[in-house]
Write a protein that holds these residues in place. Sequence first.
Motif, short mmCIF file in Angstrom:
data_model
loop_
_atom_site.label_atom_id
_atom_site.label_comp_id
_atom_site.label_asym_id
_atom_site.label_seq_id
_atom_site.Cartn_x
_atom_site.Cartn_y
_atom_site.Cartn_z
N TRP A 1 0.86 -1.18 0.00
CA TRP A 1 0.00 0.00 0.00
C TRP A 1 0.89 1.23 0.00
CZ3 TRP A 1 -5.25 -0.27 -0.50
CH2 TRP A 1 -5.83 -1.54 -0.34
N VAL A 2 0.67 2.10 -0.96
CA VAL A 2 1.50 3.29 -1.14
C VAL A 2 0.62 4.53 -1.12
CG1 VAL A 2 3.08 4.48 -2.72
CG2 VAL A 2 3.18 1.99 -2.51
N GLU A 3 1.04 5.55 -0.39
CA GLU A 3 0.30 6.81 -0.40
C GLU A 3 0.49 7.51 -1.74
OE1 GLU A 3 -1.84 8.01 1.67
OE2 GLU A 3 -1.60 6.36 3.11
N GLY B 1 -5.01 9.14 -2.74
CA GLY B 1 -5.30 8.19 -1.69
C GLY B 1 -4.36 7.00 -1.75
N ARG B 2 -4.61 6.02 -0.84
CA ARG B 2 -3.75 4.84 -0.78
C ARG B 2 -3.93 3.96 -2.01
NH1 ARG B 2 -5.15 1.33 3.38
NH2 ARG B 2 -3.03 0.52 3.61
N TRP C 1 8.16 4.01 -4.67
CA TRP C 1 8.28 3.05 -3.56
C TRP C 1 9.15 1.87 -3.96
CZ3 TRP C 1 6.97 -2.03 -4.17
CH2 TRP C 1 7.19 -2.83 -3.05
N ASP D 1 -0.45 7.64 -10.10
CA ASP D 1 -0.44 6.54 -9.13
C ASP D 1 0.68 5.54 -9.44
OD1 ASP D 1 -2.58 7.75 -7.99
OD2 ASP D 1 -4.07 6.33 -8.71
#
Length: 617
Positions: free
Chosen positions: A371-373, A377-378, A461, A454
């Motif tokens: 899960w990446v900010e 949103g996430r 990440w 996104d």
Amino acid sequence: MTEKNDHHQPHDPAGPDAAPDWEKRFRAPRVSLPEWAEDAPDRALFVSNATGTYELYAWNRATGAQRQVTDRPNGTTDGVLTPDGRWIWWFSDTDGDEFGVWKRQPFGDGADEPTGPDKPAGRDEPAAPGIDPAYPSGLALGRDGTAVVGCSTDEDGSTIHVLTAGGAPVEIYRHRESAGVGDLSHDGTLIAVEHTEHGDAMHSALRVVRLDGTTVAELDDTKGGKLELGLSVLGFAPVDGDTRLLVGHQRRGRWEPVVWDVTTGEETDLAIELPGDVSAEWYPDGSALLIVHSFEARSELWRYDFATRALIEVTTPAGTVSGATARPDGSVEYLWSSAAHPPVVRSTSGEVVLDPPGAKAPDSVPVTDVWVEGPGGRIHALVQRPAGEGPFPTVFEIHGGPTAHDRDSFTAGPAAWVDHGFAVVRVNYRGSTGYGREWTDALKHRVGLIELEDIAAVREWAVSSGLADPAKLVLSGGSWGGYLTLLGLGTQPDAWAVGLAAVPVADYVTAYHDEMEALKSMDRTLLGGTPEEVPERYEASSPLTYVDAVRAPVYISAGLNDPRCPIQQVENYVNRLAARGAAHEVYRYDAGHGSLVVEERIKQVRLELDFAERHLR
């Protein structure tokens, strides 16, 4: 630049047993979840790649006899059984162009039919004579021989036709916007229609009509297009005289079912308090619903009992249920897989329902959740890692749709990259389904650019976590994923080392004018109009706009008969690459939006692997 033509490569002379695991996963026999005839539950229809091409098969469950129904060079996957099981309807297009007519052939009693992947019976006849070729837009078959056929063409928009036994087709519906047949009531008197007459192709309204086209009831959560709430037809109750229709709705920000009595207007909220999306279908006696619950890239099954309003779990392994059906004896059959384990058709009775002969697909590695900010949103991503220590060369495998999402399910393509030492990252970007209505509907006007924000967050990440080698990042995808690949290579030219785009949108304006009518409606919804009405949005979202900024080598594959991402707009993009001498290769093949031929699929993956490895050395 390299141009590649469509030709079959010879098989490995050592034989299939000597082939690498990644090829075995493609060649391993697979079957779909069998569809069964409502009034003849021992008669079933399924899809299999047993001959090396995905085709339809008939199965008499009482005798065990199976036979191949269709046999076409580019495969066949669209088929339906009549309720009595006497006829098999199948859609006949030309080399994957999705434009054609319905044909039918007798099921056969199975006793004198050959077993295994033998030649089809060859007794096909026109199923809907009098209806011109079109793109299919829903089909419902009645017990008395009535057929309700949905069609879509560039000239007529959406039309719906009713055929009674022995009669000529009667057109009962016509509109320029997208519409289709949802279902036919059990007694054959009512038709549920999904339509987008309000102009929002992502959020359908419902109309129930009689066979003559007169309206019985309407259900519209869009309020004339002012609210972005959609409805979907899940099916009429399987009981004569029962006018309840199971409907999917988004009133609480996610997909869930409601029961709508189309004669009284009464709606019954089932109040199924599960996170994520909830879909449903009827048990055969109408006393309960089979619930499919999807949440964070995985799914599970439940039974909802109308009498007690109880929700009872139907135990399945962790992973993804790709389809499920309740049988007359109360058992549930379902198609299950996970990223690590290949698909299998199971039953809650404990048995494997349909096990194709031949070598099984080798396992792959499981996915881990990340899960990446992100800016909206996430973001949920699924990651598969090869053996060894990172950082790894990494493929961002971007899903199509865009109204779809990646799941914890078995996919031979990503598994092939893992076998070759690549990490694989799949991103459920804004616009994906499965994470609530707001996440899906975030994709508006800045189409393509939103998703890439996104993807960029997850890429950051992947590099900072030590998973991915920043110098060996591959952006890859098919269909909408191919579109995002080309757009990403142009708008994020320093981020990617290689791009692999299969059946992509490459020139948005030309694609709009050449694509099938239903996709024109979708594009008008996503971008807020036609290229002539909002040219600045099409320009901002078109890969062709940024083609001169592309630095990474690009591999593109395209189907010559593709109605969704037509070939000319791909050629426009390729010509621009060639004009400035950019590194690229193009592979054109004689099919539509992808291939149903196993060796063709293997060939395309082999070409992508080779291209990436050559340019990453």
